[in-house]
Every structure is written in C-alpha cells, then in structure tokens.
Design a protein around this motif. Structure first.
Motif, PDB file in Angstrom:
ATOM      1  N   VAL A  43       0.837  -1.208   0.000  1.00 32.93           N
ATOM      2  CA  VAL A  43       0.000   0.000   0.000  1.00 32.93           C
ATOM      3  C   VAL A  43       0.869   1.254   0.000  1.00 32.93           C
ATOM      4  O   VAL A  43       0.607   2.195  -0.759  1.00 32.93           O
ATOM      5  CB  VAL A  43      -0.974  -0.014   1.203  1.00 32.93           C
ATOM      6  CG1 VAL A  43      -1.635   1.339   1.395  1.00 32.93           C
ATOM      7  CG2 VAL A  43      -2.025  -1.091   1.016  1.00 32.93           C
ATOM      8  N   LEU A  44       1.910   1.280   0.822  1.00 32.85           N
ATOM      9  CA  LEU A  44       2.802   2.443   0.856  1.00 32.85           C
ATOM     10  C   LEU A  44       3.515   2.630  -0.477  1.00 32.85           C
ATOM     11  O   LEU A  44       3.719   3.757  -0.923  1.00 32.85           O
ATOM     12  CB  LEU A  44       3.807   2.317   1.993  1.00 32.85           C
ATOM     13  CG  LEU A  44       3.233   2.461   3.395  1.00 32.85           C
ATOM     14  CD1 LEU A  44       4.316   2.218   4.438  1.00 32.85           C
ATOM     15  CD2 LEU A  44       2.610   3.833   3.590  1.00 32.85           C
ATOM     16  N   VAL A  46       2.310   1.812  -3.465  1.00 39.76           N
ATOM     17  CA  VAL A  46       1.329   2.350  -4.419  1.00 39.76           C
ATOM     18  C   VAL A  46       1.070   3.829  -4.141  1.00 39.76           C
ATOM     19  O   VAL A  46       1.004   4.641  -5.069  1.00 39.76           O
ATOM     20  CB  VAL A  46       0.025   1.527  -4.382  1.00 39.76           C
ATOM     21  CG1 VAL A  46      -1.085   2.206  -5.158  1.00 39.76           C
ATOM     22  CG2 VAL A  46       0.284   0.131  -4.908  1.00 39.76           C
ATOM     23  N   VAL A  47       0.964   4.201  -2.870  1.00 40.55           N
ATOM     24  CA  VAL A  47       0.755   5.609  -2.515  1.00 40.55           C
ATOM     25  C   VAL A  47       1.939   6.450  -2.977  1.00 40.55           C
ATOM     26  O   VAL A  47       1.763   7.528  -3.558  1.00 40.55           O
ATOM     27  CB  VAL A  47       0.516   5.758  -0.996  1.00 40.55           C
ATOM     28  CG1 VAL A  47       0.597   7.205  -0.559  1.00 40.55           C
ATOM     29  CG2 VAL A  47      -0.826   5.162  -0.616  1.00 40.55           C
ATOM     30  N   ALA A  48       3.160   5.967  -2.766  1.00 38.07           N
ATOM     31  CA  ALA A  48       4.342   6.703  -3.198  1.00 38.07           C
ATOM     32  C   ALA A  48       4.402   6.810  -4.721  1.00 38.07           C
ATOM     33  O   ALA A  48       4.763   7.851  -5.273  1.00 38.07           O
ATOM     34  CB  ALA A  48       5.608   6.039  -2.678  1.00 38.07           C
ATOM     35  N   VAL A  50       1.805   6.758  -6.875  1.00 33.63           N
ATOM     36  CA  VAL A  50       0.766   7.690  -7.334  1.00 33.63           C
ATOM     37  C   VAL A  50       1.157   9.130  -7.010  1.00 33.63           C
ATOM     38  O   VAL A  50       1.032  10.021  -7.854  1.00 33.63           O
ATOM     39  CB  VAL A  50      -0.602   7.320  -6.709  1.00 33.63           C
ATOM     40  CG1 VAL A  50      -1.625   8.414  -6.946  1.00 33.63           C
ATOM     41  CG2 VAL A  50      -1.085   5.997  -7.272  1.00 33.63           C
ATOM     42  N   SER A  51       1.668   9.373  -5.808  1.00 35.81           N
ATOM     43  CA  SER A  51       2.039  10.747  -5.463  1.00 35.81           C
ATOM     44  C   SER A  51       3.226  11.215  -6.301  1.00 35.81           C
ATOM     45  O   SER A  51       3.319  12.396  -6.649  1.00 35.81           O
ATOM     46  CB  SER A  51       2.347  10.860  -3.975  1.00 35.81           C
ATOM     47  OG  SER A  51       3.511  10.133  -3.643  1.00 35.81           O
TER      48      SER A  51
END
Length: 59
Positions: A43-44, A46-48, A50-51
């Motif tokens: 999850v981290l 994917v968040v990184a 996308v950001s």
C-alpha cells in the motif's frame, strides 16, 4: 530491499521455522504479522508511486 519487506520476510522465516518445529501458535502469529507487514509495504509503495506521478505532472 525496503525495511518493511525485510521485516515481512523475517516474520515469514520465523513462522516457517516455528511451524517446522511444531510451535503452532507462534507460527500462526509470525505468518500473520508477515502478511500484514507485506500488505502495508504494498500500500505504501502504491501511494508513493501515485504521489510521484501526480507530483511530476503525470506520465
């Protein structure tokens, strides 16, 4: 290798060794911890990702 994936692999190894030695409760707990840490790492990531794409203005 990221720190979270290191911990996930460590918990997985502890769980497999504990299962081989017959410590069922410890094995289940360690493998469940490995699963949770692995998914947190995914999850981290994917968040990184996308950001990072949003911060650069897309692909």
């Amino acid at each position: 290798m990221s720190n979270l994936l290191y911990w996930a692999l460590l918990f997985l190894v502890v769980g497999v060794v504990a299962a081989a030695l017959g410590f069922g409760g410890v094995a289940g707990t360690a493998i469940e911890a490995a699963r949770i840490v692995f998914w947190v790492a995914i999850v981290l990531f994917v968040v990184a990702l996308v950001s990072g794409l949003i911060g650069r203005g897309g692909v």
